[in-house]
Write an enzyme that holds these catalytic residues in place. Sequence first.
Site, PDB file in Angstrom:
ATOM      1  N   LYS A  33      21.392   9.490   3.898  1.00 20.28           N
ATOM      2  CA  LYS A  33      21.045   8.721   5.100  1.00 20.28           C
ATOM      3  C   LYS A  33      22.238   8.693   6.058  1.00 20.28           C
ATOM      4  CE  LYS A  33      22.337   4.412   2.752  1.00 20.28           C
ATOM      5  NZ  LYS A  33      21.825   3.241   2.038  1.00 20.28           N
ATOM      6  N   ARG A 129      17.507  -9.005   0.044  1.00 23.00           N
ATOM      7  CA  ARG A 129      17.460  -8.237   1.290  1.00 23.00           C
ATOM      8  C   ARG A 129      16.025  -7.749   1.429  1.00 23.00           C
ATOM      9  NH1 ARG A 129      21.512  -3.192   2.103  1.00 23.00           N
ATOM     10  NH2 ARG A 129      20.128  -2.350   0.468  1.00 23.00           N
ATOM     11  N   TYR A 253      49.464   0.675  24.061  1.00 25.39           N
ATOM     12  CA  TYR A 253      48.808  -0.497  24.661  1.00 25.39           C
ATOM     13  C   TYR A 253      49.253  -1.776  23.971  1.00 25.39           C
ATOM     14  CZ  TYR A 253      45.317   2.353  27.129  1.00 25.39           C
ATOM     15  OH  TYR A 253      44.674   3.231  27.952  1.00 25.39           O
ATOM     16  N   MET A 301      41.706   5.360  22.934  1.00 29.83           N
ATOM     17  CA  MET A 301      40.391   5.992  22.835  1.00 29.83           C
ATOM     18  C   MET A 301      40.493   7.434  22.319  1.00 29.83           C
ATOM     19  SD  MET A 301      37.454   6.451  25.748  1.00 29.83           S
ATOM     20  CE  MET A 301      37.198   4.714  26.036  1.00 29.83           C
TER      21      MET A 301
HETATM   22  C1  LIG Z   1      22.366   3.370   0.725  1.00 27.95           C
HETATM   23  C2  LIG Z   1      21.647   3.113  -0.531  1.00 27.95           C
HETATM   24  C3  LIG Z   1      22.110   3.650  -1.737  1.00 27.95           C
HETATM   25  C4  LIG Z   1      23.431   4.378  -1.863  1.00 27.95           C
HETATM   26  O1  LIG Z   1      24.477   3.428  -1.972  1.00 27.95           O
HETATM   27  P1  LIG Z   1      25.970   3.839  -2.289  1.00 27.95           P
HETATM   28  O2  LIG Z   1      26.676   2.562  -2.487  1.00 27.95           O
HETATM   29  O3  LIG Z   1      26.469   4.583  -1.085  1.00 27.95           O
HETATM   30  O4  LIG Z   1      25.919   4.699  -3.481  1.00 27.95           O
HETATM   31  C5  LIG Z   1      21.339   3.476  -2.874  1.00 27.95           C
HETATM   32  N1  LIG Z   1      20.180   2.778  -2.822  1.00 27.95           N
HETATM   33  C6  LIG Z   1      19.719   2.219  -1.687  1.00 27.95           C
HETATM   34  C7  LIG Z   1      18.464   1.453  -1.710  1.00 27.95           C
HETATM   35  C8  LIG Z   1      20.441   2.356  -0.518  1.00 27.95           C
HETATM   36  O5  LIG Z   1      19.986   1.787   0.605  1.00 27.95           O
END
Ligand SMILES: *Cc1c(COP(=O)(O)O)cnc(C)c1O
Length: 355
Positions: A33, A129, A253, A301
């Site tokens: 992802k 969640r 800066y 930047m």
């Molecule tokens: C992003 C995600 C993972 C991967 O998590 P990591 O900590 O990067 O291994 C696994 N399961 C779900 C449901 C996620 O959203």
Amino acid sequence: MRPARAVIDLSALRHNYRLARQMSGAKALAVVKADAYGHGAVRCAQALEGEADGFAVACIEEALQLRAAGITAPVLLLEGFFEASELPLIVEHGLWCVVHSLWQLEAIEQARLSQPLQVWLKLDSGMHRVGLHPKDYQVAYQRLLASGKVAKIVLMSHFARADELDCPSSTEQLAVFDAARQGLSAEISLRNSPAVLGWPQIPSDWVRPGIMLYGATPFETDTAASAPLQPVMTLQSKVISVRELPAGEAVGYGARFVTQRPSRIGVVAMGYADGYPRLAPNGTPVLVDGVRTVLAGRVSMDMLNVDLTDVPQAGVGSTVELWGKQVLASDVAQTAGTIAYQIFCNLRRVPLQYV
Ligand SMILES: *Cc1c(COP(=O)(O)O)cnc(C)c1O
């Protein structure tokens, strides 16, 4: 050409994927992802295709990008669909679909599908969640079966605190999960990277490694468990200017860095517009010509400053590793008050170069 780039080591990615599978003894969905945590989802998936049991992404847009690139392996949508109108596409492209809420279950019941779905039914075992409440879990399972629209169901949940190895929370969540799935004989999936690396006793038919694939530790303090990981990304650039300054001169800066001694300060073509964290303080580690030194002054930047006083051989054209195999992304992240996940995802503008 501007020398800033992120070099992606695909053999390290494959090494880390194999490690996830070996350590867990399970099938592994490579989590790609968010453009593979900034590493380029298509190229990473292509590098793993052939050996990966499947991939996981956050949404159908990400999944279709993989399908368009010719990835035919299973792809799981970690949050399922956001609107029922995605269901025909999910079926058409053979995507696997998390069901985390009752509204999704109802949408499936009402949908007209040309083929049955592969569902990963998510339980909220304590993270609060997404995921079904334990009291709804068995009923949801039975309703999915009864709908006639589901070919296979995998039972899943997600840990809130698997990165805290002394914390009982993961064991408690496992107990909630086991109670909720009592009597159901289906494959299970629980473990993300910290759980793969740190919780070998937790069962899984499928693991879901993300950050560990990219070679960064999910733990706050690097534990022995992360030692065999190989960093995949090297964020690098070059020194483009050097100045010699007496003691007492302010750099950059806000004059955040003031020389304490006669100093050589190098300017590097890398800034917060590339995703380097602006909140990185003076002293954040940087590698110049293979020598560890430090960030000096506020990140701009497009540029940042490094202290070259103790790297006398370095000058204009010297190679700088902002993070990679020597300076770990997780160390830079921690120094800057964040996590490797975020600094990878923040990467932009720099070209990705695959080796
Ligand atoms: C992003 C995600 C993972 C991967 O998590 P990591 O900590 O990067 O291994 C696994 N399961 C779900 C449901 C996620 O959203």
